[in-house]
Design a protein around this motif. Structure first.
Motif, PDB file in Angstrom:
ATOM      1  N   ARG A   1       0.829  -1.203   0.000  1.00 18.02           N
ATOM      2  CA  ARG A   1       0.000   0.000   0.000  1.00 18.02           C
ATOM      3  C   ARG A   1       0.867   1.258   0.000  1.00 18.02           C
ATOM      4  N   GLY A   2       1.947   1.222   0.760  1.00 17.28           N
ATOM      5  CA  GLY A   2       2.865   2.366   0.796  1.00 17.28           C
ATOM      6  C   GLY A   2       3.514   2.601  -0.557  1.00 17.28           C
ATOM      7  N   THR A   3       3.921   1.541  -1.209  1.00 15.34           N
ATOM      8  CA  THR A   3       4.543   1.642  -2.526  1.00 15.34           C
ATOM      9  C   THR A   3       3.551   2.170  -3.555  1.00 15.34           C
ATOM     10  N   VAL A   4       2.328   1.689  -3.493  1.00 12.26           N
ATOM     11  CA  VAL A   4       1.293   2.156  -4.423  1.00 12.26           C
ATOM     12  C   VAL A   4       1.031   3.642  -4.203  1.00 12.26           C
ATOM     13  N   TRP A   5       0.981   4.076  -2.952  1.00 16.00           N
ATOM     14  CA  TRP A   5       0.745   5.485  -2.651  1.00 16.00           C
ATOM     15  C   TRP A   5       1.880   6.349  -3.225  1.00 16.00           C
ATOM     16  N   VAL A   6       3.114   5.919  -3.024  1.00 12.49           N
ATOM     17  CA  VAL A   6       4.268   6.672  -3.535  1.00 12.49           C
ATOM     18  C   VAL A   6       4.209   6.750  -5.057  1.00 12.49           C
TER      19      VAL A   6
ATOM     20  N   ASP B   1       1.557   6.584  -6.942  1.00  7.30           N
ATOM     21  CA  ASP B   1       0.469   7.502  -7.292  1.00  7.30           C
ATOM     22  C   ASP B   1       0.919   8.958  -7.179  1.00  7.30           C
ATOM     23  N   GLN B   2       1.680   9.268  -6.155  1.00  5.87           N
ATOM     24  CA  GLN B   2       2.161  10.634  -5.966  1.00  5.87           C
ATOM     25  C   GLN B   2       3.149  11.035  -7.062  1.00  5.87           C
TER      26      GLN B   2
ATOM     27  N   ALA C   1       4.187  14.055 -12.026  1.00 12.65           N
ATOM     28  CA  ALA C   1       4.614  14.040 -13.429  1.00 12.65           C
ATOM     29  C   ALA C   1       3.520  14.587 -14.341  1.00 12.65           C
ATOM     30  N   GLU C   2       2.264  14.218 -14.078  1.00 11.92           N
ATOM     31  CA  GLU C   2       1.160  14.739 -14.885  1.00 11.92           C
ATOM     32  C   GLU C   2       1.011  16.242 -14.707  1.00 11.92           C
ATOM     33  N   ARG C   3       1.167  16.733 -13.501  1.00  8.98           N
ATOM     34  CA  ARG C   3       1.058  18.175 -13.263  1.00  8.98           C
ATOM     35  C   ARG C   3       2.141  18.938 -14.022  1.00  8.98           C
TER      36      ARG C   3
ATOM     37  N   THR D   1      -9.686  18.186 -10.672  1.00  7.35           N
ATOM     38  CA  THR D   1     -10.957  17.596 -10.251  1.00  7.35           C
ATOM     39  C   THR D   1     -10.788  16.122  -9.859  1.00  7.35           C
ATOM     40  N   ASP D   2      -9.795  15.441 -10.437  1.00  7.23           N
ATOM     41  CA  ASP D   2      -9.553  14.023 -10.114  1.00  7.23           C
ATOM     42  C   ASP D   2      -8.825  13.847  -8.790  1.00  7.23           C
ATOM     43  N   SER D   3      -8.007  14.810  -8.412  1.00  4.14           N
ATOM     44  CA  SER D   3      -7.204  14.612  -7.186  1.00  4.14           C
ATOM     45  C   SER D   3      -7.869  15.147  -5.964  1.00  4.14           C
TER      46      SER D   3
END
Length: 85
Positions: A16-21, A23-24, A29-31, A83-85
């Protein structure tokens, strides 16, 4: 979450921690990718080139249309990110 749930899901906590990182990292990168500021800077530089006489008004118009289309696309995607975040 209750104590039992925390104990039972403890082995997957690193995942879960790895997935969260991840995602961040993806969100950052998208921003950066959808940031319209570089296009605005290009528009300002293009206008300066027109004023300096280094490009013709036809070249300016063609390039300006491309940049404005890109700017519109970036701003729409940036709004979607907010709006997604």
């Amino acid at each position: 979450m209750g104590l039992i749930t925390q104990i039972l899901t403890l082995p997957v906590a690193p995942v879960r921690g790895t997935v969260w990182v991840l995602d961040q990292v993806l969100l950052t990168a998208e921003r950066e990718y959808y940031d319209p500021e570089p296009v605005r800077e290009e528009l300002a530089a293009l206008e300066q080139q027109l004023l300096d006489g280094s490009i013709t008004s036809d070249e300016f118009d063609a390039r300006e249309d491309e940049l404005l289309d890109r700017l519109e696309w970036l701003e729409a995607n940036q709004q979607r990110l907010h709006t997604d975040s």
